[in-house]
Design an enzyme around this catalytic site. Structure first.
Site, PDB file in Angstrom:
ATOM      1  N   LYS A 189       0.827  -1.207   0.000  1.00  0.00           N
ATOM      2  CA  LYS A 189       0.000   0.000   0.000  1.00  0.00           C
ATOM      3  C   LYS A 189       0.860   1.255   0.000  1.00  0.00           C
ATOM      4  CE  LYS A 189      -3.544   2.507   2.594  1.00  0.00           C
ATOM      5  NZ  LYS A 189      -4.440   2.506   3.767  1.00  0.00           N
TER       6      LYS A 189
ATOM      7  N   SER B 285      -8.873   3.673   2.370  1.00  0.00           N
ATOM      8  CA  SER B 285      -7.801   4.235   1.555  1.00  0.00           C
ATOM      9  C   SER B 285      -6.902   3.175   0.903  1.00  0.00           C
ATOM     10  CB  SER B 285      -6.914   5.146   2.413  1.00  0.00           C
ATOM     11  OG  SER B 285      -6.344   4.420   3.491  1.00  0.00           O
TER      12      SER B 285
ATOM     13  N   SER C 284     -10.160   1.301   6.443  1.00  0.00           N
ATOM     14  CA  SER C 284      -9.435   1.453   5.181  1.00  0.00           C
ATOM     15  C   SER C 284      -9.003   0.151   4.538  1.00  0.00           C
ATOM     16  CB  SER C 284      -8.199   2.337   5.390  1.00  0.00           C
ATOM     17  OG  SER C 284      -8.579   3.677   5.593  1.00  0.00           O
TER      18      SER C 284
END
Length: 384
Positions: A70, A125, A149
């Site tokens: 990520k 996210s 997220s």
């Protein structure tokens, strides 16, 4: 045969596995935009190192598994996965600047799209991680979860998303709300990740023979869409009928939390938050209720997100985190698994929450659920 076992058995070389993954990304990512960066040469070099370890007699548990990490700084926390033989192929997309909402992603080709419907967001996210796994570009991608997220994009992209117990691992987040997580296409792959990063979990988790599970559509305060609730509830009922859980549905067992939004916002320093003392009282009250709940049940089941994935214009006035961020405040581990599809054709997630430190038991139930609710992905899915 899974990727890691094939590499460990010598049936395939890590360099060939990674070449295939890079080819998939090259073909699919211009439309998906799941990656902010692709590390072609570095990934091939890491794969050669894995093959050299194999030639030297090592058998790392995740040998040759291509992963996304990520964001551009994701390698900072990926050391245990590299040591286990994983090969990072790139940095997945995260939300870009210029908007306060986090349920989207910006990759190298523009906005990240949902692999099920390109006019919808993948969530965030951990946007690119969910999209890359959901589209089969990689079988595993890392994430982190400060309000949902990992779990929200997992739900919206039809994959598995695990959030660890808060505080179990070091974090740069001074509020303590952020916890590491992973997105995978199969629960067994999430369990393999957990075995590596935790260092104390078996590769095939085992839990109670018939765990008690309490269903809540709204945690006592949220207003999820009826269509989302119907899909998640139907999945919970199927788990009961299949003997995966003993489902508690009696009204006296209902969950009644206070809306955690004010406490979460206060911890993040938002001007919209209440006074520190009011936030402390709210959080302490929810902590007491959850402690009492987990004294009488093994699991709490809810929809993962209160709405289907929204369009790229934004989520409107509703918090996508309504059913997830309570467990960042309380610290409980949670996993989102695919529950089915809504009327819009997009996936819906079922969230399973367990007592602190019970990730292994949580994964055991999720894997049994997969056998009941699945198969969740096409036969062409990439397997660890």
């Amino acid at each position: 045969m899974t990727i890691a076992s094939a590499v460990r058995a010598g049936a395939v070389r890590a360099v060939d596995v990674i070449a295939d993954a890079l080819d998939r990304i090259e073909r699919a990512d211009p439309a998906l935009s799941a990656f902010a960066e692709v590390w072609d040469e570095r990934a091939r070099a890491w794969a050669r190192e894995v093959d050299a370890r194999m030639d030297a007699g090592e058998r790392p548990p995740l040998a040759g598994v291509p992963i996304g990490v990520k964001g551009r700084r994701g390698l900072r926390t990926a050391a245990p996965l590299l040591a286990a033989g994983c090969v990072p192929v790139g940095a997945t997309s995260v939300p870009g600047p210029g908007t306060p909402w986090q349920t989207w992603g910006e990759g190298r080709y523009g906005r990240t799209v949902n692999p099920w419907r390109p006019d919808r967001t993948p969530g965030g996210s951990s946007a690119g991680s969910a999209a890359a796994v959901g589209a089969g570009l990689v079988p595993l991608a890392t994430g982190n979860d400060g309000a949902g997220s990992v779990r929200i994009p997992a739900a919206w992209c039809g994959v598995v998303g695990l959030k660890a117990t808060n505080g179990r691992f070091p974090t740069r987040d001074s509020t303590g709300l952020m916890a590491p997580g992973v997105l995978t296409r199969r629960v067994a792959d999430a369990a393999a990740y957990w075995a590596v990063v935790s260092g104390d979990a078996p590769s095939r988790p085992h839990g109670p023979p018939l765990p008690a599970a309490l269903w809540s559509p709204d945690l006592g305060f949220a207003s999820p869409d009826p269509e989302v609730v119907a899909v998640a509830h139907a999945a919970a009922v199927r788990l009961r009928e299949a003997g995966v859980v003993r489902l508690l549905l009696d009204a006296r067992d209902g969950v009644r939390l206070d809306d955690p939004a004010p406490a979460w916002l206060a911890l993040r320093g938002s001007e919209a938050g209440p006074s520190p003392e009011a936030a402390r009282r709210l959080r302490a009250g929810n902590d007491r209720r959850l402690a009492a709940l987990f004294r009488r049940t093994h699991l709490l089941l809810t929809p993962t997100a209160p709405t289907p994935p929204h369009g790229h214009q934004g989520p409107g006035e509703r918090y996508s985190t309504a059913l997830t961020w309570a467990f960042n405040l309380s610290g409980h581990p949670a996993i989102s698994i695919p529950a089915g599809f809504g009327p819009d054709g997009c996936p819906v997630g079922l969230q399973l929450v367990a007592a602190h430190g019970q990730e292994t038991a949580l994964l055991a139930v999720a894997e049994a659920a997969e056998g009941t609710l699945g198969p969740w992905t096409p036969a062409t899915c990439v397997r660890i």
